[in-house]
Design a protein around this motif. Structure first.
Motif, PDB file in Angstrom:
ATOM      1  N   LEU A  95      70.230  27.994  72.616  1.00 24.92           N
ATOM      2  CA  LEU A  95      68.792  27.799  72.430  1.00 24.92           C
ATOM      3  C   LEU A  95      68.263  26.673  73.304  1.00 24.92           C
ATOM      4  N   HIS A  96      68.987  25.540  73.317  1.00 25.78           N
ATOM      5  CA  HIS A  96      68.497  24.409  74.094  1.00 25.78           C
ATOM      6  C   HIS A  96      68.594  24.674  75.594  1.00 25.78           C
ATOM      7  N   ALA A  97      69.632  25.378  76.007  1.00 25.22           N
ATOM      8  CA  ALA A  97      69.731  25.750  77.418  1.00 25.22           C
ATOM      9  C   ALA A  97      68.533  26.610  77.811  1.00 25.22           C
ATOM     10  N   ALA A  98      68.212  27.598  76.971  1.00 21.64           N
ATOM     11  CA  ALA A  98      67.065  28.458  77.261  1.00 21.64           C
ATOM     12  C   ALA A  98      65.766  27.656  77.275  1.00 21.64           C
ATOM     13  N   GLN A  99      65.606  26.730  76.309  1.00 21.62           N
ATOM     14  CA  GLN A  99      64.418  25.873  76.295  1.00 21.62           C
ATOM     15  C   GLN A  99      64.298  25.090  77.601  1.00 21.62           C
ATOM     16  N   SER A 100      65.439  24.722  78.161  1.00 20.72           N
ATOM     17  CA  SER A 100      65.471  23.945  79.400  1.00 20.72           C
ATOM     18  C   SER A 100      65.403  24.827  80.634  1.00 20.72           C
ATOM     19  N   GLY A 101      65.332  26.147  80.430  1.00 15.70           N
ATOM     20  CA  GLY A 101      65.254  27.078  81.547  1.00 15.70           C
ATOM     21  C   GLY A 101      66.589  27.315  82.235  1.00 15.70           C
ATOM     22  N   VAL A 102      67.687  27.026  81.552  1.00 21.38           N
ATOM     23  CA  VAL A 102      69.020  27.180  82.130  1.00 21.38           C
ATOM     24  C   VAL A 102      69.647  28.477  81.629  1.00 21.38           C
ATOM     25  N   THR A 103      70.108  29.295  82.567  1.00 27.29           N
ATOM     26  CA  THR A 103      70.839  30.509  82.226  1.00 27.29           C
ATOM     27  C   THR A 103      72.321  30.186  82.250  1.00 27.29           C
ATOM     28  N   LEU A 104      72.963  30.286  81.109  1.00 23.86           N
ATOM     29  CA  LEU A 104      74.379  29.973  81.015  1.00 23.86           C
ATOM     30  C   LEU A 104      75.221  31.152  81.470  1.00 23.86           C
ATOM     31  N   ASP A 105      76.253  30.851  82.246  1.00 23.85           N
ATOM     32  CA  ASP A 105      77.226  31.864  82.646  1.00 23.85           C
ATOM     33  C   ASP A 105      78.406  31.867  81.675  1.00 23.85           C
ATOM     34  N   THR A 106      78.694  30.710  81.127  1.00 22.32           N
ATOM     35  CA  THR A 106      79.827  30.539  80.222  1.00 22.32           C
ATOM     36  C   THR A 106      79.416  29.646  79.067  1.00 22.32           C
ATOM     37  N   LEU A 107      79.750  30.063  77.861  1.00 24.35           N
ATOM     38  CA  LEU A 107      79.598  29.204  76.696  1.00 24.35           C
ATOM     39  C   LEU A 107      80.654  29.611  75.684  1.00 24.35           C
ATOM     40  N   GLU A 108      81.516  28.690  75.395  1.00 26.90           N
ATOM     41  CA  GLU A 108      82.565  28.910  74.402  1.00 26.90           C
ATOM     42  C   GLU A 108      82.683  27.639  73.573  1.00 26.90           C
ATOM     43  N   VAL A 109      82.642  27.792  72.257  1.00 23.59           N
ATOM     44  CA  VAL A 109      82.750  26.652  71.355  1.00 23.59           C
ATOM     45  C   VAL A 109      83.919  26.908  70.410  1.00 23.59           C
ATOM     46  N   THR A 110      84.840  25.960  70.372  1.00 25.45           N
ATOM     47  CA  THR A 110      86.009  26.041  69.509  1.00 25.45           C
ATOM     48  C   THR A 110      85.998  24.863  68.555  1.00 25.45           C
ATOM     49  N   THR A 111      86.188  25.136  67.275  1.00 25.25           N
ATOM     50  CA  THR A 111      86.284  24.055  66.296  1.00 25.25           C
ATOM     51  C   THR A 111      87.653  24.119  65.640  1.00 25.25           C
ATOM     52  N   ASP A 112      88.180  22.963  65.344  1.00 31.10           N
ATOM     53  CA  ASP A 112      89.385  22.889  64.536  1.00 31.10           C
ATOM     54  C   ASP A 112      89.287  21.655  63.658  1.00 31.10           C
ATOM     55  N   SER A 113      90.210  21.544  62.731  1.00 33.50           N
ATOM     56  CA  SER A 113      90.153  20.433  61.795  1.00 33.50           C
ATOM     57  C   SER A 113      91.561  20.061  61.360  1.00 33.50           C
ATOM     58  N   VAL A 114      91.647  18.900  60.750  1.00 36.82           N
ATOM     59  CA  VAL A 114      92.888  18.447  60.130  1.00 36.82           C
ATOM     60  C   VAL A 114      92.599  18.315  58.642  1.00 36.82           C
ATOM     61  N   SER A 115      93.429  18.947  57.838  1.00 42.00           N
ATOM     62  CA  SER A 115      93.248  18.913  56.387  1.00 42.00           C
ATOM     63  C   SER A 115      94.545  18.496  55.722  1.00 42.00           C
ATOM     64  N   ASP A 116      94.428  18.003  54.524  1.00 41.35           N
ATOM     65  CA  ASP A 116      95.583  17.612  53.715  1.00 41.35           C
ATOM     66  C   ASP A 116      95.481  18.405  52.416  1.00 41.35           C
ATOM     67  N   ASP A 117      96.383  19.354  52.216  1.00 41.62           N
ATOM     68  CA  ASP A 117      96.322  20.241  51.050  1.00 41.62           C
ATOM     69  C   ASP A 117      96.434  19.515  49.717  1.00 41.62           C
ATOM     70  N   ARG A 118      96.884  18.281  49.736  1.00 45.15           N
ATOM     71  CA  ARG A 118      96.921  17.515  48.484  1.00 45.15           C
ATOM     72  C   ARG A 118      95.518  17.317  47.932  1.00 45.15           C
ATOM     73  N   GLY A 119      94.507  17.219  48.820  1.00 46.79           N
ATOM     74  CA  GLY A 119      93.123  17.088  48.356  1.00 46.79           C
ATOM     75  C   GLY A 119      92.638  18.354  47.673  1.00 46.79           C
ATOM     76  N   LEU A 120      92.910  19.513  48.270  1.00 53.09           N
ATOM     77  CA  LEU A 120      92.544  20.802  47.691  1.00 53.09           C
ATOM     78  C   LEU A 120      93.147  20.970  46.303  1.00 53.09           C
ATOM     79  N   LEU A 121      94.382  20.535  46.151  1.00 49.63           N
ATOM     80  CA  LEU A 121      95.102  20.730  44.893  1.00 49.63           C
ATOM     81  C   LEU A 121      94.950  19.571  43.907  1.00 49.63           C
ATOM     82  N   GLY A 122      94.225  18.525  44.313  1.00 49.45           N
ATOM     83  CA  GLY A 122      93.998  17.387  43.437  1.00 49.45           C
ATOM     84  C   GLY A 122      95.258  16.569  43.153  1.00 49.45           C
TER      85      GLY A 122
END
Length: 171
Positions: free
Chosen positions: A86-113
């Motif tokens: 959206l912001h690229a388009a607002q800026s008049g930029v045509t993207l050729d490539t856009l890839e977003v990767t998310t990852d996280s670190v979790s501790d299962d002890r929190g999930l299980l209390g």
């Protein structure tokens, strides 16, 4: 969709909200989650949009669908990607490539209390963005990403405490 279409749509929304700021605040539609079988859960909104989650077999689920944590990371990645586009388009930029990767670190002890000092949610999140646009300076692309991620609703919700409450009704 073309950059021009997105750009014009965003301009129209901005103009409308500038003229009608009272319409900027809205209640997001509710989503209801219902347990189907074991740890398999179906979430549906008022329009019938549906997603299904399940937990991995190791924790007692059927492993038949992504976990809620997976969907949370997917929501972050897709929201950031959408906001960048959206912001690229607002800026008049045509993207050729856009890839977003998310990852996280979790501790299962929190999930299980198991340990009160361990949070139930991710201990950290990381977002990696690959972006490219022919003839556009790297500095401009970095500014697009920085602005967009700072204004990504899901990213914002992940980074700050959001006032919330839980209401319980016993059936």
């Amino acid at each position: 969709m073309s950059v021009e279409h997105i750009q014009n749509s965003v301009k129209d929304v901005i103009a409308y909200l500038n003229e009608n700021p009272q319409d900027a605040l809205s209640n997001d539609p509710p989503i209801t989650a219902v347990m189907e079988d074991g740890l398999r859960c179906r979430a549906t909104d008022e329009d019938g949009n549906t997603i299904v989650t399940d937990m991995p077999q190791a924790i007692g689920g059927g492993g038949s669908a992504p976990s809620p944590g997976w969907l949370s990371r997917a929501a972050l990645a897709t929201c950031d990607a959408t906001r960048i586009a959206l912001h690229a388009a607002q800026s008049g930029v045509t993207l050729d490539t856009l890839e977003v990767t998310t990852d996280s670190v979790s501790d299962d002890r929190g999930l299980l209390g198991l340990d009160k000092s361990v949070r139930a949610g991710p201990l950290s999140l990381r977002t990696r963005v690959t972006i490219g646009a022919a003839g556009v300076d790297q500095k401009i692309l970095r500014e697009i990403v920085d602005f967009a991620v700072a204004h990504s609703p899901v990213a914002d919700g992940c980074r700050r405490e959001t006032p919330s409450k839980v209401e319980v009704r016993i059936a």
